[in-house]
Write a protein that holds these residues in place. Structure first.
Motif, PDB file in Angstrom:
ATOM      1  N   LYS A 160       0.924  -6.761  -6.240  1.00  0.00           N
ATOM      2  CA  LYS A 160       0.310  -5.519  -6.710  1.00  0.00           C
ATOM      3  C   LYS A 160       0.541  -4.415  -5.699  1.00  0.00           C
ATOM      4  O   LYS A 160       0.788  -4.665  -4.518  1.00  0.00           O
ATOM      5  N   ILE A 161       0.462  -3.188  -6.187  1.00  0.00           N
ATOM      6  CA  ILE A 161       0.602  -2.004  -5.345  1.00  0.00           C
ATOM      7  C   ILE A 161      -0.724  -1.259  -5.389  1.00  0.00           C
ATOM      8  O   ILE A 161      -1.277  -1.019  -6.469  1.00  0.00           O
ATOM      9  N   ILE A 162      -1.231  -0.912  -4.226  1.00  0.00           N
ATOM     10  CA  ILE A 162      -2.502  -0.182  -4.144  1.00  0.00           C
ATOM     11  C   ILE A 162      -2.222   1.234  -3.662  1.00  0.00           C
ATOM     12  O   ILE A 162      -1.627   1.440  -2.613  1.00  0.00           O
ATOM     13  N   LEU A 163      -2.650   2.202  -4.463  1.00  0.00           N
ATOM     14  CA  LEU A 163      -2.466   3.608  -4.124  1.00  0.00           C
ATOM     15  C   LEU A 163      -3.656   4.138  -3.345  1.00  0.00           C
ATOM     16  O   LEU A 163      -4.800   3.767  -3.611  1.00  0.00           O
ATOM     17  N   THR A 164      -3.391   5.018  -2.394  1.00  0.00           N
ATOM     18  CA  THR A 164      -4.455   5.717  -1.697  1.00  0.00           C
ATOM     19  C   THR A 164      -3.925   7.066  -1.240  1.00  0.00           C
ATOM     20  O   THR A 164      -2.802   7.441  -1.559  1.00  0.00           O
TER      21      THR A 164
ATOM     22  N   VAL B 221      -0.348  -1.533 -10.577  1.00  0.00           N
ATOM     23  CA  VAL B 221      -0.674  -0.494  -9.601  1.00  0.00           C
ATOM     24  C   VAL B 221      -2.134  -0.084  -9.787  1.00  0.00           C
ATOM     25  O   VAL B 221      -2.570   0.190 -10.904  1.00  0.00           O
ATOM     26  N   PHE B 222      -2.889  -0.079  -8.689  1.00  0.00           N
ATOM     27  CA  PHE B 222      -4.303   0.270  -8.725  1.00  0.00           C
ATOM     28  C   PHE B 222      -4.588   1.364  -7.692  1.00  0.00           C
ATOM     29  O   PHE B 222      -3.867   1.512  -6.717  1.00  0.00           O
ATOM     30  N   VAL B 223      -5.672   2.087  -7.930  1.00  0.00           N
ATOM     31  CA  VAL B 223      -6.163   3.027  -6.924  1.00  0.00           C
ATOM     32  C   VAL B 223      -7.167   2.270  -6.049  1.00  0.00           C
ATOM     33  O   VAL B 223      -8.104   1.651  -6.548  1.00  0.00           O
TER      34      VAL B 223
ATOM     35  N   ILE C 234       0.864  -1.176   0.000  1.00  0.00           N
ATOM     36  CA  ILE C 234       0.000   0.000   0.000  1.00  0.00           C
ATOM     37  C   ILE C 234       0.903   1.230   0.000  1.00  0.00           C
ATOM     38  O   ILE C 234       1.837   1.315   0.791  1.00  0.00           O
ATOM     39  N   VAL C 235       0.617   2.166  -0.883  1.00  0.00           N
ATOM     40  CA  VAL C 235       1.340   3.434  -0.899  1.00  0.00           C
ATOM     41  C   VAL C 235       0.314   4.541  -0.711  1.00  0.00           C
ATOM     42  O   VAL C 235      -0.514   4.789  -1.602  1.00  0.00           O
TER      43      VAL C 235
ATOM     44  N   ILE D  54      -1.598   8.673 -12.581  1.00  0.00           N
ATOM     45  CA  ILE D  54      -0.542   8.235 -11.665  1.00  0.00           C
ATOM     46  C   ILE D  54      -0.450   6.717 -11.587  1.00  0.00           C
ATOM     47  O   ILE D  54       0.662   6.164 -11.566  1.00  0.00           O
ATOM     48  N   ALA D  55      -1.572   6.008 -11.566  1.00  0.00           N
ATOM     49  CA  ALA D  55      -1.523   4.544 -11.475  1.00  0.00           C
ATOM     50  C   ALA D  55      -0.872   3.942 -12.717  1.00  0.00           C
ATOM     51  O   ALA D  55      -0.042   3.026 -12.619  1.00  0.00           O
TER      52      ALA D  55
END
Length: 371
Positions: free
Chosen positions: A310-314, A335-337, A203-204, A323-324
């Motif tokens: 996977k990387i999840i953006l928040t 990368v997902f939101v 998570i980022v 950005i994703a």
């Protein structure tokens, strides 16, 4: 007087950020968690590491204001300590229980935490507790089956300065709310963004002033890293490069972001290239954490592949256009939101509005979902 007193089932999740305060009220029903109301106040700048009495008073007033304007009914609240204000470490111990385990954890904590333990509020969680057998019996605590090697307990230690905890307690007391829970942003984010889904996930969260990087294995957050850079840094980069005011720069960031073809201002590359350059420091920290995990320097189970699936953006910056897609290409990882509303029931006609603000509310939602 009623024969049976009705138990209050709603709770407030309150996220005090560096530039805003977010509040969500959730009712816990048999069918799940239901959204009651929400609210936020922006352009609220407080350094929670250096809160004086006047800052605490102003913060409590801001909380009271947003709670009242949102028509929240509950007076019970759960808040989060920023990741940078909490010491977190993963340790391994032989199979112990009760007082022996408490003593061993405190002994290890003395080696890790750079403050005297009498100045710390200490907590810990066992990441690999013993599982029940099919007949309802448990294997001997911490043991594998006969003839196999003894299982080491993987324990996540968290500690926060008592002074910090007291500041939060004072703020909520002044706001007229009952602080019934206080936890780290790391656990709140993992609850709203990932839940219990299996796998190796990062998570980022890119907030206004701070970016948090969290690694999870099979629904358990065990590593958190903070970087003092966020969306405000990207806005300042646009201001400095294009010589425009902050309001205009913020609007360009939200409208254009990193989408290709954004040549409206700034010449070759324009706004997208300015943001890409400013993002490099955050990307450096993400790559560094990915490399650590790949080397198995961080894996708590010892069985993980070391590859983040996977990387999840928040965070508010996750809403920035492109950005994703940009991070997927640069990091060679999906990368997902994240959608923190996925664990909450809400009216269908609110979906467009909630989706447009969701990443900003990830911490507050995670707090309200805490059991």
């Amino acid at each position: 007087m009623p024969l049976f007193e009705k138990k209050e089932t709603s709770i407030l999740g309150i996220d005090i950020g560096t530039s805003s305060i977010k509040v969500i009220e959730v009712d816990r029903t048999r069918e799940g968690h239901r959204l009651m109301t929400y609210g936020f106040v922006e352009n609220f700048h407080r350094d929670l590491r250096n809160l004086g009495k006047e800052d605490a008073r102003l913060t409590s007033q801001a909380i009271r204001s947003v709670v009242e304007r949102s028509h929240c009914r509950s007076k019970r609240a759960i808040a989060a300590l920023p990741t940078y204000a909490v010491f977190t470490s993963l340790i391994s111990l032989p199979p112990l229980s009760g007082d022996e385990l408490d003593s061993a954890v405190h002994w290890e904590a003395k080696k890790i935490i750079p403050l005297p333990l009498d100045e710390i509020v200490l907590d810990y969680r066992i990441l690999n507790p013993p599982k029940k057998e099919s007949g309802g019996l448990k294997l001997p605590f911490g043991k594998k089956e006969s003839g196999e090697e003894e299982v080491q307990l993987k324990i996540l230690i968290t500690g926060a300065a008592k002074e910090t905890v007291q500041k939060y307690t004072e703020i909520f007391s002044l706001s007229g709310l009952e602080l019934v829970g206080l936890e780290t942003e790391m656990f709140a984010l993992s609850r709203s963004i990932v839940g219990t889904q299996p796998g190796e996930i990062m998570i980022v969260e890119i907030g206004s002033a701070v970016t948090d990087i969290i690694i999870m294995e099979n629904g358990i957050p065990f590593f958190g890293r903070s970087l003092e850079m966020g969306g405000a840094s990207l806005t300042r980069a646009i201001v400095n490069s294009l010589h425009i005011n902050e309001k205009r720069a913020e609007q360009l960031k939200r409208d254009i972001g990193i989408r290709t073809g954004g040549q409206e201002e700034g010449g070759s590359g324009g706004v997208p290239q300015i943001i890409v350059s400013a993002l490099e420091l955050i990307l450096h920290e993400v790559r560094y954490t990915l490399d650590l995990y790949k080397s198995h320097a961080l894996t708590p189970s010892g069985k993980a592949s070391g590859i983040i699936e996977k990387i999840i953006l928040t965070g508010g910056t996750a809403l920035m256009p492109g950005i994703a897609e940009h991070l997927t290409k640069i990091l060679d990882t999906r990368v997902f939101v994240g959608d923190p509303w996925s664990f909450i029931q809400y009216p269908a006609d609110l979906k467009p509005v909630l989706q447009s603000i969701g990443p900003k509310f990830s911490v507050a939602i995670g707090l309200a979902l805490r059991e």
